[in-house]
Design an enzyme around this catalytic site. Structure first.
Site, PDB file in Angstrom:
ATOM      1  N   GLN A   1      -5.112  -2.143   9.397  1.00 23.69           N
ATOM      2  CA  GLN A   1      -4.929  -3.535   8.544  1.00 23.69           C
ATOM      3  C   GLN A   1      -5.427  -4.546   9.491  1.00 23.69           C
ATOM      4  O   GLN A   1      -5.341  -4.674  10.701  1.00 23.69           O
ATOM      5  CB  GLN A   1      -3.307  -3.608   8.379  1.00 23.69           C
ATOM      6  CG  GLN A   1      -3.104  -4.799   7.407  1.00 23.69           C
ATOM      7  CD  GLN A   1      -3.615  -4.784   6.117  1.00 23.69           C
ATOM      8  OE1 GLN A   1      -3.752  -3.583   5.542  1.00 23.69           O
ATOM      9  NE2 GLN A   1      -4.013  -5.952   5.568  1.00 23.69           N
TER      10      GLN A   1
ATOM     11  N   LYS B   1       0.842  -1.323   0.032  1.00 24.24           N
ATOM     12  CA  LYS B   1      -0.009   0.005  -0.025  1.00 24.24           C
ATOM     13  C   LYS B   1       1.045   1.334   0.029  1.00 24.24           C
ATOM     14  O   LYS B   1       0.534   2.000  -0.768  1.00 24.24           O
ATOM     15  CB  LYS B   1      -0.840  -0.137   1.022  1.00 24.24           C
ATOM     16  CG  LYS B   1      -2.117  -1.269   1.052  1.00 24.24           C
ATOM     17  CD  LYS B   1      -2.954  -1.343   2.312  1.00 24.24           C
ATOM     18  CE  LYS B   1      -3.883  -2.521   2.062  1.00 24.24           C
ATOM     19  NZ  LYS B   1      -5.008  -2.746   3.069  1.00 24.24           N
TER      20      LYS B   1
ATOM     21  N   ASP C   1     -11.292   2.098   3.563  1.00 24.98           N
ATOM     22  CA  ASP C   1     -11.797   0.519   3.555  1.00 24.98           C
ATOM     23  C   ASP C   1     -13.031   0.368   3.289  1.00 24.98           C
ATOM     24  O   ASP C   1     -13.487  -0.678   3.201  1.00 24.98           O
ATOM     25  CB  ASP C   1     -11.248   0.101   4.892  1.00 24.98           C
ATOM     26  CG  ASP C   1     -10.095  -0.824   4.690  1.00 24.98           C
ATOM     27  OD1 ASP C   1      -9.514  -1.049   3.551  1.00 24.98           O
ATOM     28  OD2 ASP C   1      -9.179  -0.949   5.600  1.00 24.98           O
TER      29      ASP C   1
HETATM   30  N1  LIG Z   1      -8.046  -3.172   6.365  1.00 25.10           N
HETATM   31  C1  LIG Z   1      -7.848  -4.197   5.529  1.00 25.10           C
HETATM   32  N2  LIG Z   1      -7.432  -5.253   5.979  1.00 25.10           N
HETATM   33  C2  LIG Z   1      -7.573  -6.193   4.848  1.00 25.10           C
HETATM   34  C3  LIG Z   1      -7.844  -6.130   3.673  1.00 25.10           C
HETATM   35  C4  LIG Z   1      -8.460  -4.881   3.397  1.00 25.10           C
HETATM   36  O1  LIG Z   1      -8.851  -4.714   2.232  1.00 25.10           O
HETATM   37  N3  LIG Z   1      -8.250  -3.841   4.279  1.00 25.10           N
HETATM   38  N4  LIG Z   1      -7.716  -7.077   2.810  1.00 25.10           N
HETATM   39  C5  LIG Z   1      -7.039  -8.353   3.110  1.00 25.10           C
HETATM   40  C6  LIG Z   1      -5.520  -8.140   2.626  1.00 25.10           C
HETATM   41  N5  LIG Z   1      -5.126  -7.015   1.596  1.00 25.10           N
HETATM   42  C7  LIG Z   1      -5.201  -5.688   1.789  1.00 25.10           C
HETATM   43  O2  LIG Z   1      -5.096  -5.200   2.613  1.00 25.10           O
HETATM   44  C8  LIG Z   1      -4.489  -7.635   0.480  1.00 25.10           C
HETATM   45  C9  LIG Z   1      -4.225  -8.954   0.098  1.00 25.10           C
HETATM   46  C10 LIG Z   1      -3.475  -9.426  -1.101  1.00 25.10           C
HETATM   47  C11 LIG Z   1      -2.846  -8.378  -1.834  1.00 25.10           C
HETATM   48  C12 LIG Z   1      -2.142  -8.846  -2.930  1.00 25.10           C
HETATM   49  O3  LIG Z   1      -1.762  -7.916  -3.864  1.00 25.10           O
HETATM   50  N6  LIG Z   1      -1.784 -10.313  -3.097  1.00 25.10           N
HETATM   51  C13 LIG Z   1      -0.890 -10.586  -4.250  1.00 25.10           C
HETATM   52  C14 LIG Z   1       0.054 -11.583  -3.604  1.00 25.10           C
HETATM   53  C15 LIG Z   1       0.981 -11.121  -2.490  1.00 25.10           C
HETATM   54  C16 LIG Z   1       1.563 -11.917  -1.214  1.00 25.10           C
HETATM   55  O4  LIG Z   1       1.086 -12.314  -0.367  1.00 25.10           O
HETATM   56  O5  LIG Z   1       2.894 -12.093  -1.740  1.00 25.10           O
HETATM   57  C17 LIG Z   1      -1.556 -11.409  -5.293  1.00 25.10           C
HETATM   58  O6  LIG Z   1      -2.777 -11.767  -4.869  1.00 25.10           O
HETATM   59  O7  LIG Z   1      -1.082 -11.202  -6.415  1.00 25.10           O
HETATM   60  C18 LIG Z   1      -2.980  -7.203  -1.528  1.00 25.10           C
HETATM   61  C19 LIG Z   1      -3.850  -6.685  -0.444  1.00 25.10           C
HETATM   62  C20 LIG Z   1      -6.919  -8.659   4.469  1.00 25.10           C
HETATM   63  N7  LIG Z   1      -6.923  -7.593   5.404  1.00 25.10           N
END
Ligand SMILES: Nc1nc2c(c(=O)[nH]1)N[C@@H](CN(C=O)c1ccc(C(=O)N[C@@H](CCC(=O)O)C(=O)O)cc1)CN2
Length: 295
Positions: free
Chosen positions: A96, A52, A119
């Site tokens: 988070q 982020k 969020d």
């Molecule tokens: N406050 C929040 N907490 C959480 C959220 C949220 O939207 N707000 N969502 C999830 C986690 N998340 C963002 O926070 C999130 C999850 C995955 C990815 C991402 O880019 N994944 C990559 C792989 C990355 C890796 O682990 O190496 C992919 O899928 O290509 C971004 C954001 C829970 N908590």
């Protein structure tokens, strides 16, 4: 089969946002400022908040990362949230998730100023979303809608089956897919751990959105020909052959399901990067509203 390439689309969105930020700079306006609060040192959460902050840099936003120890008490976190609510320099912030067990997540989400809740988890924003009012839509469902739109996927009159009823993905997704308009106008079934005959329900779906977090749950024989498959599962599985010692696995058996699907998201590189891009979009919206309120 067409791949719904979240990595590519998220980069396009970041480029579009960067153009808007440049326009703000040209007008002499303050650029959007996102803060992220991370409590504890969970490896995946550290990666996500790191992404982020990096994404903010890429589009020209200011960012602040607030790191708090895993022993943080609920009152300490609520005090930090109050500070962020009152800080006129911050346009939007996120806490988070998940939070350590000593902290009541619902209390925390309620404490965030709805105008800074990029969020979209505050009940005020969640309610507005359900009522089709303009608001912050939670980033993951928002990202899925954006992918469907940019790949011109028809959702009208389709049967969408959402697997998992989390507040972050499944629940809002089910509301958004059933809304009037496009992407939406879908007939939605929200399934969960108590759903009977779940495989039969999934087999009738035109669109499957799986947010279960069970690696390779969705197999080719469970989905109908030409279904649209959205994989929200992101599980880290130990793999010593990888530099980081793990690999990321989705809910979908991609190799086999992709042979039957009309459209499918990969993992990694599908819904995950879209989550980050849509958080930036919400922050841009928060900045614009904040700016307009000050006029
Ligand atoms: N406050 C929040 N907490 C959480 C959220 C949220 O939207 N707000 N969502 C999830 C986690 N998340 C963002 O926070 C999130 C999850 C995955 C990815 C991402 O880019 N994944 C990559 C792989 C990355 C890796 O682990 O190496 C992919 O899928 O290509 C971004 C954001 C829970 N908590």
């Amino acid at each position: 089969m067409e791949l719904l390439d979240g990595k590519k689309v998220s980069n396009d969105i970041k480029d579009e946002i960067a153009v808007e930020v440049q326009k703000m700079k040209d007008r002499g306006e303050k650029v959007p400022h996102l803060a992220a609060v991370l409590v504890g040192n969970d490896g995946a959460s550290l990666t996500y908040v790191g992404s982020k902050v990096k994404a903010c840099e890429r589009v020209g936003f200011e960012s602040t990362l607030v790191k708090m120890p895993s022993t943080t008490s609920e009152i300490e976190l609520l005090t930090k949230i109050k500070e962020l609510n009152e800080d006129d320099n911050i346009d939007g912030f996120i806490v988070q998730l998940p939070l350590p067990p000593q902290i009541d997540t619902q209390k925390v989400l309620l404490a965030v100023d709805p105008d800074k809740d990029v969020d979209g988890f505050h009940p005020m924003n969640f309610g507005k979303m359900a009522l089709d009012m303009s608001t912050f839509i939670p980033a993951t469902p928002f990202g899925i809608l954006e992918l469907l739109e940019r790949y011109d996927v028809d959702t009208k009159g389709k049967h969408t089956v959402v697997i998992g009823r989390s507040h972050i993905v499944g629940r809002p997704m089910s509301i958004l897919m059933g809304r009037k308009g496009w992407p939406g106008n879908s007939t939605v079934t929200l399934t969960h751990s108590h759903t009977k005959n779940i495989t039969q329900i999934i087999s009738q779906a035109d669109i499957v959105i799986s947010a279960l977090g069970v690696p390779n749950f969705l197999k080719a024989e469970m989905v109908k020909d030409d279904a649209v498959i959205i994989d929200v599962g992101i599980t880290r599985v130990t793999d010593e052959t990888r530099p980081k010692g793990y690999k990321i696995v989705g809910d979908v058996d991609f190799e086999n399901v992709s042979k039957k699907a009309s459209h499918i998201t990969p993992v990694p590189g599908g819904v995950g990067p879209m989550t980050i891009a849509m958080l930036l979009k919400n922050t841009l919206l928060a900045r614009e509203r904040h700016h307009n309120n000050k006029k």
